[in-house]
Design a protein around this motif. Structure first.
Motif, PDB file in Angstrom:
ATOM      1  N   ILE A 228       3.248   3.002   2.935  1.00 30.77           N
ATOM      2  CA  ILE A 228       4.242   4.015   2.565  1.00 30.77           C
ATOM      3  C   ILE A 228       3.502   5.252   2.066  1.00 30.77           C
ATOM      4  O   ILE A 228       2.542   5.142   1.288  1.00 30.77           O
ATOM      5  CB  ILE A 228       5.185   3.471   1.476  1.00 30.77           C
ATOM      6  CG1 ILE A 228       6.062   2.352   2.037  1.00 30.77           C
ATOM      7  CG2 ILE A 228       6.071   4.586   0.918  1.00 30.77           C
ATOM      8  CD1 ILE A 228       6.960   1.706   1.001  1.00 30.77           C
ATOM      9  N   GLY A 229       3.948   6.432   2.504  1.00 32.29           N
ATOM     10  CA  GLY A 229       3.314   7.680   2.091  1.00 32.29           C
ATOM     11  C   GLY A 229       4.316   8.666   1.539  1.00 32.29           C
ATOM     12  O   GLY A 229       5.524   8.577   1.803  1.00 32.29           O
ATOM     13  N   VAL A 230       3.800   9.625   0.763  1.00 32.78           N
ATOM     14  CA  VAL A 230       4.623  10.713   0.225  1.00 32.78           C
ATOM     15  C   VAL A 230       3.901  12.015   0.565  1.00 32.78           C
ATOM     16  O   VAL A 230       2.758  12.224   0.154  1.00 32.78           O
ATOM     17  CB  VAL A 230       4.825  10.592  -1.300  1.00 32.78           C
ATOM     18  CG1 VAL A 230       5.725  11.725  -1.786  1.00 32.78           C
ATOM     19  CG2 VAL A 230       5.401   9.238  -1.672  1.00 32.78           C
ATOM     20  N   ARG A 231       4.550  12.879   1.327  1.00 37.63           N
ATOM     21  CA  ARG A 231       3.945  14.149   1.730  1.00 37.63           C
ATOM     22  C   ARG A 231       5.042  15.155   2.035  1.00 37.63           C
ATOM     23  O   ARG A 231       6.231  14.832   2.013  1.00 37.63           O
ATOM     24  CB  ARG A 231       3.066  13.953   2.966  1.00 37.63           C
ATOM     25  CG  ARG A 231       3.829  13.433   4.193  1.00 37.63           C
ATOM     26  CD  ARG A 231       2.964  13.490   5.433  1.00 37.63           C
ATOM     27  NE  ARG A 231       3.557  12.841   6.593  1.00 37.63           N
ATOM     28  CZ  ARG A 231       4.468  13.375   7.401  1.00 37.63           C
ATOM     29  NH1 ARG A 231       4.914  14.618   7.158  1.00 37.63           N
ATOM     30  NH2 ARG A 231       4.937  12.719   8.446  1.00 37.63           N
ATOM     31  N   ARG A 232       4.636  16.396   2.326  1.00 34.78           N
ATOM     32  CA  ARG A 232       5.566  17.409   2.802  1.00 34.78           C
ATOM     33  C   ARG A 232       5.803  17.200   4.301  1.00 34.78           C
ATOM     34  O   ARG A 232       4.914  16.770   5.030  1.00 34.78           O
ATOM     35  CB  ARG A 232       5.007  18.816   2.565  1.00 34.78           C
ATOM     36  CG  ARG A 232       4.748  19.144   1.109  1.00 34.78           C
ATOM     37  CD  ARG A 232       6.019  19.392   0.347  1.00 34.78           C
ATOM     38  NE  ARG A 232       5.750  19.603  -1.080  1.00 34.78           N
ATOM     39  CZ  ARG A 232       6.624  20.106  -1.940  1.00 34.78           C
ATOM     40  NH1 ARG A 232       7.835  20.426  -1.520  1.00 34.78           N
ATOM     41  NH2 ARG A 232       6.304  20.249  -3.211  1.00 34.78           N
ATOM     42  N   ALA A 233       7.003  17.504   4.734  1.00 34.67           N
ATOM     43  CA  ALA A 233       7.352  17.317   6.141  1.00 34.67           C
ATOM     44  C   ALA A 233       6.620  18.331   7.002  1.00 34.67           C
ATOM     45  O   ALA A 233       6.259  19.430   6.546  1.00 34.67           O
ATOM     46  CB  ALA A 233       8.858  17.448   6.330  1.00 34.67           C
ATOM     47  N   GLN A 234       6.397  17.958   8.236  1.00 37.39           N
ATOM     48  CA  GLN A 234       5.861  18.884   9.217  1.00 37.39           C
ATOM     49  C   GLN A 234       7.018  19.597   9.905  1.00 37.39           C
ATOM     50  O   GLN A 234       8.034  18.964  10.200  1.00 37.39           O
ATOM     51  CB  GLN A 234       5.007  18.134  10.247  1.00 37.39           C
ATOM     52  CG  GLN A 234       3.787  17.454   9.634  1.00 37.39           C
ATOM     53  CD  GLN A 234       3.027  16.614  10.652  1.00 37.39           C
ATOM     54  OE1 GLN A 234       3.378  16.612  11.832  1.00 37.39           O
ATOM     55  NE2 GLN A 234       2.001  15.920  10.181  1.00 37.39           N
ATOM     56  N   PRO A 235       6.904  20.897  10.135  1.00 34.99           N
ATOM     57  CA  PRO A 235       8.019  21.635  10.760  1.00 34.99           C
ATOM     58  C   PRO A 235       8.449  20.984  12.074  1.00 34.99           C
ATOM     59  O   PRO A 235       7.621  20.654  12.921  1.00 34.99           O
ATOM     60  CB  PRO A 235       7.442  23.035  10.983  1.00 34.99           C
ATOM     61  CG  PRO A 235       6.336  23.149   9.985  1.00 34.99           C
ATOM     62  CD  PRO A 235       5.757  21.772   9.841  1.00 34.99           C
TER      63      PRO A 235
ATOM     64  N   PRO B  18       0.824  -1.226   0.000  1.00 31.35           N
ATOM     65  CA  PRO B  18       0.000   0.000   0.000  1.00 31.35           C
ATOM     66  C   PRO B  18       0.855   1.271   0.000  1.00 31.35           C
ATOM     67  O   PRO B  18       1.824   1.384   0.756  1.00 31.35           O
ATOM     68  CB  PRO B  18      -0.811  -0.127   1.291  1.00 31.35           C
ATOM     69  CG  PRO B  18      -0.029  -1.058   2.158  1.00 31.35           C
ATOM     70  CD  PRO B  18       0.658  -2.014   1.236  1.00 31.35           C
ATOM     71  N   VAL B  19       0.485   2.210  -0.864  1.00 29.75           N
ATOM     72  CA  VAL B  19       1.188   3.484  -0.999  1.00 29.75           C
ATOM     73  C   VAL B  19       0.152   4.595  -1.078  1.00 29.75           C
ATOM     74  O   VAL B  19      -0.857   4.468  -1.785  1.00 29.75           O
ATOM     75  CB  VAL B  19       2.087   3.505  -2.255  1.00 29.75           C
ATOM     76  CG1 VAL B  19       2.728   4.883  -2.420  1.00 29.75           C
ATOM     77  CG2 VAL B  19       3.160   2.432  -2.169  1.00 29.75           C
ATOM     78  N   LYS B  20       0.388   5.712  -0.363  1.00 24.12           N
ATOM     79  CA  LYS B  20      -0.497   6.868  -0.398  1.00 24.12           C
ATOM     80  C   LYS B  20       0.328   8.111  -0.738  1.00 24.12           C
ATOM     81  O   LYS B  20       1.243   8.460  -0.003  1.00 24.12           O
ATOM     82  CB  LYS B  20      -1.189   7.063   0.951  1.00 24.12           C
ATOM     83  CG  LYS B  20      -2.053   5.887   1.382  1.00 24.12           C
ATOM     84  CD  LYS B  20      -2.654   6.119   2.760  1.00 24.12           C
ATOM     85  CE  LYS B  20      -3.494   4.923   3.203  1.00 24.12           C
ATOM     86  NZ  LYS B  20      -4.059   5.119   4.565  1.00 24.12           N
TER      87      LYS B  20
ATOM     88  N   ILE C 183       9.327  10.577   2.433  1.00 22.61           N
ATOM     89  CA  ILE C 183       8.677   9.275   2.380  1.00 22.61           C
ATOM     90  C   ILE C 183       8.379   8.883   3.827  1.00 22.61           C
ATOM     91  O   ILE C 183       9.231   9.048   4.712  1.00 22.61           O
ATOM     92  CB  ILE C 183       9.587   8.219   1.723  1.00 22.61           C
ATOM     93  CG1 ILE C 183      10.140   8.749   0.394  1.00 22.61           C
ATOM     94  CG2 ILE C 183       8.827   6.917   1.510  1.00 22.61           C
ATOM     95  CD1 ILE C 183       9.102   9.048  -0.647  1.00 22.61           C
ATOM     96  N   THR C 184       7.185   8.363   4.075  1.00 25.79           N
ATOM     97  CA  THR C 184       6.773   8.086   5.450  1.00 25.79           C
ATOM     98  C   THR C 184       6.172   6.689   5.562  1.00 25.79           C
ATOM     99  O   THR C 184       5.823   6.051   4.563  1.00 25.79           O
ATOM    100  CB  THR C 184       5.730   9.112   5.926  1.00 25.79           C
ATOM    101  OG1 THR C 184       4.543   8.965   5.124  1.00 25.79           O
ATOM    102  CG2 THR C 184       6.249  10.532   5.793  1.00 25.79           C
ATOM    103  N   ASP C 185       6.058   6.235   6.817  1.00 30.37           N
ATOM    104  CA  ASP C 185       5.173   5.131   7.172  1.00 30.37           C
ATOM    105  C   ASP C 185       4.395   5.580   8.407  1.00 30.37           C
ATOM    106  O   ASP C 185       4.371   6.772   8.726  1.00 30.37           O
ATOM    107  CB  ASP C 185       5.958   3.827   7.368  1.00 30.37           C
ATOM    108  CG  ASP C 185       6.915   3.871   8.554  1.00 30.37           C
ATOM    109  OD1 ASP C 185       6.979   4.919   9.236  1.00 30.37           O
ATOM    110  OD2 ASP C 185       7.606   2.868   8.793  1.00 30.37           O
ATOM    111  N   GLU C 186       3.780   4.654   9.107  1.00 29.44           N
ATOM    112  CA  GLU C 186       2.972   5.066  10.260  1.00 29.44           C
ATOM    113  C   GLU C 186       3.806   5.660  11.381  1.00 29.44           C
ATOM    114  O   GLU C 186       3.289   6.406  12.224  1.00 29.44           O
ATOM    115  CB  GLU C 186       2.175   3.862  10.783  1.00 29.44           C
ATOM    116  CG  GLU C 186       1.069   3.416   9.836  1.00 29.44           C
ATOM    117  CD  GLU C 186       0.268   2.263  10.403  1.00 29.44           C
ATOM    118  OE1 GLU C 186       0.614   1.803  11.515  1.00 29.44           O
ATOM    119  OE2 GLU C 186      -0.694   1.831   9.745  1.00 29.44           O
ATOM    120  N   SER C 187       5.110   5.377  11.407  1.00 32.24           N
ATOM    121  CA  SER C 187       5.960   5.903  12.468  1.00 32.24           C
ATOM    122  C   SER C 187       6.472   7.306  12.173  1.00 32.24           C
ATOM    123  O   SER C 187       7.026   7.956  13.054  1.00 32.24           O
ATOM    124  CB  SER C 187       7.159   4.974  12.693  1.00 32.24           C
ATOM    125  OG  SER C 187       7.987   4.945  11.536  1.00 32.24           O
ATOM    126  N   GLY C 188       6.325   7.773  10.939  1.00 30.59           N
ATOM    127  CA  GLY C 188       6.814   9.088  10.566  1.00 30.59           C
ATOM    128  C   GLY C 188       7.724   9.021   9.346  1.00 30.59           C
ATOM    129  O   GLY C 188       7.689   8.048   8.573  1.00 30.59           O
TER     130      GLY C 188
END
Length: 842
Positions: free
Chosen positions: A285-292, A213-215, A313-318
């Protein structure tokens, strides 16, 4: 990009005798910059074979560990007996397969091998490391230990692919597709007119719902993401020699099988990849902008604080990786390790392969923000083929299954943000017009198809650009492709025909004449930055209300010590004189012509103009109105001797008179005769400063100053004593001039010279006497020169004698004695009336 010739031949069937130099010439002609062709294995001679270590004896009594080994090399030594070799390395054991060079061989660099006595033993050869064979860094930093499957006595030169040629290509940012073997092979195939075996043409299974799974939350930053999973990997599997050698030749260090495979596919196809240890990923696995404020420890071991603009690139842990730059340490492929009790080898057995396409700008900004340049970021920020992700993932899966005994899961994840292909409309004769060569439509279409374009149309071509060429954006880019493939060397050399113009303006002509005249007078031009700081104005001793202190300050100065535009040329020139004097040059004469900037205080604030469209005429006029007054000036500085000493006599040191004469040289180019009077003006010496005046519309105006600098100024600036300077305004000289300067008429009739010595009060300037003599003598006076100044008791206190040489000549006749005497008497009479002069001795 380092391109091994042996690897390149896999994709293009080059002629058998073709060398790296030949390929270099072809690629250079096609527009690639091939910097060098490295000859690997140059000077290498066998026998160099695979050997097996039979025994190891530790030799004692030496400063460093020394081992005496016997090695089985088969029949390579001619006897079949074990070879006795002394070796200092310790990264091998009994039973290991190693590389042995035997006596009679020669290693790269002219290192001949022979039997020799060392450490009390005779060593018959050498056990080799990768550095000694010129293989590059293998990560072991010791002896090469080969896999056990290779037979003793095998030729190691062929096994290790030690002889090869490597082309080192400097890839420009617009040719990102050439950062891969696929791209270089395409250029080579075009250059040789040969077919290309494209490594990206693979059978790829269709995406399905069973993949990992990828988001993707940011489809602009990541418009394509392919994920594949391989299970059942052998943790003990190592990269084969052929794979390691190709990485080494391309300039990369082998690490582990999974990492080596992703690097290999990146070099082959051009698509950066990343392998995650599946057991270390939590959730999708996710692709997003980082949080400050988010943190990530990257593979280089550095803990990084992320920015809100970073694509991660992220997963549930960050975050588990910086997208397109570097992966995170928490999902790194684990090194294999044996359990000390059971002996069972543990390591990564399941991997998730990421093949994604990231936008160039976010990757480039992230890499620069974190000062983290990688092979992946170098490719993404230049542009990667978005259509190659699935092929690269498939190639990686195939190699892992082949080399590590893994199994490819049926699940295929592929997330795509749809986008239309880029098309360009191009007149078929556009490349002809750009190059000045008649290529013809067929040639244009053929060349564009060779680089991967789809071309339709007759007179106007519709060109669909291939996905791997993001640099092709307009018709001129396509024209350049046609021209370079047809050969820059085939372009004709023709001189351009400039349009007819009016030539230089009178202002430009004056500027050039002044420069030539000063250079002819012995001055050297110095070009200085037009910036200054207030400190130098303080050193000049300028008063608080001096207009030269009205500075135009810069918003973004190059130096904090010089934040304003110059109001005088002297600071820059004097700085150049000081630097040259400090380097041992004592006799100096420098000049400069250029603008100075004088703020009037009436300038309106400058508006910020738009950048997305052309400014209006009113906006441009408003910007011009905000500019300060910018008069043109010429200036000279002098120090040391004006005429050097020699066998002919003593030298002549520079004086205020030389500075004044420089002003006259400049004025004559404008057709102006200067009026020179004593003056007091900073930074000049009050007793050795001259005002340079000219007549404009019947009135005398100040055009400049000349003289010797004040001792206080020379000391503050660190200048030589008696430094002199002159500065004059060219725009005012142009106003005072009579227009274009005409060449004087030279009379062929004889000249008559008359000398007169006039006694005047000491306070009367010589220039006033000279002016009266000129006006009184009339048209017959050709020239006038002051050649002597005398003071003494004979004349009386407060009196001085000025002696002038007057030259008379008529343009159409020989003058009579009566005419000469009349002109002379008229000149003396005018001087007497205006200055109170009397003839000396009269």
């Amino acid at each position: 990009m380092r391109v091994p010739l042996s690897w390149l031949r896999e994709y293009v069937d080059l002629p058998a005798g073709e060398t790296g130099r030949d390929v270099q010439a072809k690629l250079v002609a096609a527009g690639l910059e091939v910097e060098t062709v490295e000859q690997l294995g140059a000077g290498l001679k066998g026998p160099l074979v695979v050997g097996q270590v039979l025994t190891i004896e530790e030799l004692e009594g030496f400063k460093k560990p020394i081992r005496f080994c016997t090695v089985d090399v088969g029949q390579a030594n001619g006897t079949g007996e074990p070879q006795e070799i002394v070796c200092g390395a310790r990264n091998f054991s009994v039973g290991d397969k190693v590389v042995v060079v035997l006596p009679g061989a020669e290693l790269p660099g002219g290192f001949a091998i022979s039997a020799r006595k060392t450490y009390g033993k005779v060593s018959h050869g050498m056990i080799c490391s990768s550095d000694e064979l010129g293989m590059g860094d293998d990560g072991a930093h010791g002896i090469i230990v080969l896999p056990p499957e290779y037979e003793v006595g095998t030729d190691a030169i062929e096994l290790l692919q030690l002889v090869d040629e490597v082309l080192d290509i400097a890839v420009t940012p617009d040719r990102s597709y050439c950062l891969s073997m696929r791209g270089i092979a395409r250029e080579t195939a075009i250059a040789y007119e040969l077919p290309l075996r494209d490594p990206a043409l693979l059978d790829v299974p269709a995406p399905n719902s069973h993949g990992y799974p990828v988001k993707v939350a940011d489809p602009v930053g990541c418009d394509r993401f392919t994920a594949r999973t391989v299970t059942g990997l052998d943790p003990e599997a190592r990269s084969p020699i052929w794979l390691q050698r190709r990485l080494q030749k391309a300039g990369m260090r082998p690490v582990s099988l999974a990492v080596d495979v992703t690097n290999y596919v990146m070099l082959e196809i051009g698509q950066p990849l990343h392998a995650y240890d599946r057991s270390r990923i939590t959730g999708a696995i996710g692709v997003r902008r980082a949080q400050p404020g988010e943190k990530l420890t990257t593979l280089d071991g550095t803990k990084r604080v992320l920015d809100a603009e970073d694509l991660v690139i992220t997963d549930e842990s960050g975050p588990i990786g910086l997208a397109g730059v570097m992966g995170g340490a928490n999902t790194e492929i684990a090194d294999s390790a044996a359990d000390p009790e059971s002996g069972q080898v543990a390591g990564t057995t399941e991997v998730v392969i990421e093949a994604a396409h990231f936008a160039p700008v976010p990757v480039a900004r992230t890499a620069r923000r974190h000062k983290l340049s990688s092979e992946a970021s170098k490719r993404f920020e230049r542009g990667v083929d978005p259509e190659a992700t699935s092929a690269a993932a498939q190639r990686t899966v195939d190699l892992l299954v082949l080399l590590a005994g893994g199994t490819a899961e049926v699940g295929v994840t592929e997330i795509i943000a749809p986008r239309a292909p880029h098309t360009i409309t191009l007149p078929a004769d556009h490349p002809d017009k750009v190059a000045g060569v008649a290529y013809g439509r067929e040639t244009v279409v053929r060349r564009l198809q060779q680089i991967g374009c789809d071309v339709y149309g007759a007179d106007d071509l519709t060109v669909t650009v291939p996905s791997w060429r993001p640099d092709l954006t307009d018709p001129n880019d396509l024209a350049e492709e046609v021209i370079r493939l047809e050969g820059y060397e085939n372009l004709p050399s023709t001189l351009p025909r400039p349009p007819a113009g009016r030539g230089l303006t009178e202002r430009q002509r004056l500027h050039r004449r002044v420069g030539r005249a000063l250079a002819g007078a012995g001055y050297v031009e110095a070009l200085n930055y037009p910036f200054l700081g207030e400190e130098v104005l303080d050193q000049f001793g300028l008063a608080a209300d001096d207009p030269r202190r009205d500075l135009v300050r810069l918003v973004n100065p190059l130096s904090d010590t010089e934040p304003a535009l110059r109001t005088t040329l002297l600071p820059g020139l004097l700085g150049a004189l000081r630097r040259n004097a400090g380097r041992g040059e004592h006799d100096l004469a420098l000049f400069e012509t250029g603008l100075v900037f004088r703020a009037t205080g009436d300038e309106p604030p400058a508006a910020v103009l738009p950048v997305d469209r052309r400014p209006t005429d009113e906006q441009i006029a408003g910007l011009n109105a905000a500019l300060p007054h910018q008069p043109r000036r010429a200036a000279v500085v002098l120090a040391g001797d004006r005429e050097q000493a020699g066998w002919w006599g003593k030298g002549t040191p520079v004086s205020w008179a030389d500075a004044v004469e420089a002003g006259r040289v400049v004025a004559r180019e404008a057709g102006v005769e200067l009026i020179v009077r004593q003056d007091q003006q900073d930074p000049w010496h009050p007793g050795r400063c001259a005002a340079l005046l000219a007549v404009v519309d019947g009135q005398e105006i100040l055009v400049g100053n000349a003289g010797e600098l004040h001792p206080r100024v020379t000391k503050a600036l660190g200048l030589p004593e008696r430094t002199c300077a002159m500065e004059i305004e060219l725009d005012r000289l142009e106003q005072a001039g009579a227009g274009r300067v005409e060449a004087p008429h030279v009379s062929t009739f004889p000249v008559a010279t008359q000398d007169v010595a006039l006694v005047v009060d000491a306070s009367v300037p010589a220039a006033e006497v000279e002016k009266a003599l000129r006006e009184g003598a009339g048209e017959l006076l050709e020239s006038l020169r002051l050649f002597d100044v005398f003071t003494g008791e004979q004349l009386g206190e407060g009196r001085k004698s000025l002696a002038y040489a007057l030259r008379f000549r008529a343009p159409d006749r020989t003058l009579t004695a009566e005419e000469i005497a009349a002109s002379r008497d008229a000149a003396v009479s005018a001087a007497a009336d205006r200055t109170g002069a009397t003839l000396r001795g009269a």
